[in-house]
Design an enzyme around this catalytic site. Sequence first.
Site, PDB file in Angstrom:
ATOM      1  N   GLN A  64       6.784  -8.370  -1.567  1.00  0.00           N
ATOM      2  CA  GLN A  64       5.768  -7.345  -1.796  1.00  0.00           C
ATOM      3  C   GLN A  64       5.612  -6.418  -0.602  1.00  0.00           C
ATOM      4  O   GLN A  64       5.890  -5.235  -0.686  1.00  0.00           O
ATOM      5  CB  GLN A  64       4.436  -8.001  -2.151  1.00  0.00           C
ATOM      6  CG  GLN A  64       3.432  -7.020  -2.710  1.00  0.00           C
ATOM      7  CD  GLN A  64       2.517  -7.672  -3.734  1.00  0.00           C
ATOM      8  OE1 GLN A  64       2.963  -8.341  -4.650  1.00  0.00           O
ATOM      9  NE2 GLN A  64       1.236  -7.486  -3.565  1.00  0.00           N
ATOM     10  N   ASP A  65       5.161  -6.962   0.535  1.00  0.00           N
ATOM     11  CA  ASP A  65       5.093  -6.181   1.771  1.00  0.00           C
ATOM     12  C   ASP A  65       5.249  -7.141   2.943  1.00  0.00           C
ATOM     13  O   ASP A  65       5.248  -8.355   2.750  1.00  0.00           O
ATOM     14  CB  ASP A  65       3.814  -5.331   1.849  1.00  0.00           C
ATOM     15  CG  ASP A  65       2.529  -6.134   1.943  1.00  0.00           C
ATOM     16  OD1 ASP A  65       2.555  -7.358   1.686  1.00  0.00           O
ATOM     17  OD2 ASP A  65       1.484  -5.548   2.283  1.00  0.00           O
ATOM     18  N   PRO A  66       5.423  -6.633   4.161  1.00  0.00           N
ATOM     19  CA  PRO A  66       5.716  -7.528   5.289  1.00  0.00           C
ATOM     20  C   PRO A  66       4.562  -8.483   5.608  1.00  0.00           C
ATOM     21  O   PRO A  66       3.405  -8.237   5.265  1.00  0.00           O
ATOM     22  CB  PRO A  66       5.940  -6.552   6.454  1.00  0.00           C
ATOM     23  CG  PRO A  66       6.287  -5.249   5.814  1.00  0.00           C
ATOM     24  CD  PRO A  66       5.496  -5.218   4.538  1.00  0.00           C
ATOM     25  N   TYR A 134      -1.127  -5.406   1.980  1.00  0.00           N
ATOM     26  CA  TYR A 134      -1.016  -4.316   1.002  1.00  0.00           C
ATOM     27  C   TYR A 134      -1.599  -2.990   1.491  1.00  0.00           C
ATOM     28  O   TYR A 134      -1.797  -2.068   0.697  1.00  0.00           O
ATOM     29  CB  TYR A 134      -1.668  -4.693  -0.345  1.00  0.00           C
ATOM     30  CG  TYR A 134      -1.423  -6.118  -0.770  1.00  0.00           C
ATOM     31  CD1 TYR A 134      -0.155  -6.685  -0.695  1.00  0.00           C
ATOM     32  CD2 TYR A 134      -2.466  -6.921  -1.228  1.00  0.00           C
ATOM     33  CE1 TYR A 134       0.071  -8.008  -1.059  1.00  0.00           C
ATOM     34  CE2 TYR A 134      -2.249  -8.247  -1.597  1.00  0.00           C
ATOM     35  CZ  TYR A 134      -0.976  -8.781  -1.508  1.00  0.00           C
ATOM     36  OH  TYR A 134      -0.762 -10.090  -1.854  1.00  0.00           O
TER      37      TYR A 134
END
EC number: 3.2.2.27
Length: 228
Positions: A64-66, A134
């Site tokens: 999804q994201d880091p 996010y």
Amino acid sequence: MKTLIHNDWQTVLEPVFESPEYAQLHAFLKEEYATKTIYPEMHHIFQAFEWTPFHDVKVVILGQDPYHNPRQAVGASFAVAPGVALPPSLQNIYKELQSDLGYPPVHHGYLKAWADQGVLLLNAVLTVQAGEAYSHQNHGWEELTDAAIAALSARGGVVFILWGNAAKKKAAVIDTSKNAIIASAHPSPLSASRGFFGSRPFSRTNAALEKMGEAPINWQLPETVKAD
């Protein structure tokens, strides 16, 4: 055009890099990095693409994201640098790897051995503000990663591993007539017991690769590694 990725991904993503939307993303990131703590470090933003050139990609593991805690994010989905404690999601990935293929968990989270075999460790969003999961959604990264996935899909012969609802949304840009999708719940502790555990993504990926005439991935990671 400034070179952002030092392999054939630069050409594949050139239309995105030259778009007005990317110019807006670039301006946003310049301000964010100047005024806040952002992960990964700026020179690691495109690490997933650097590790696995476009023509080498056989598998995509989509995150999804880091990671948004200090020292964790290395620019590749789910991976952390050598010497950094394993995040819970990665611990669960290792548990499923052992259940699926019998490989005991290693004591690091540096997944470059997978990337070197053609596993693109891609997040849908490539940056994040420290402590704010996010936080960089809907600023333009999704268009770039959609373009990367669409280019791989058009080329064909790729297995896309989609964990969690955000990753599953990317199925819309994947041509399943010439690629394979393996989807399940996310390995996070919040959802791993709702369909990730027992999903056997590693053996299923290798079966799909062999069906497409590709060599399987050796998912067993080395016990000792050093960062590039």
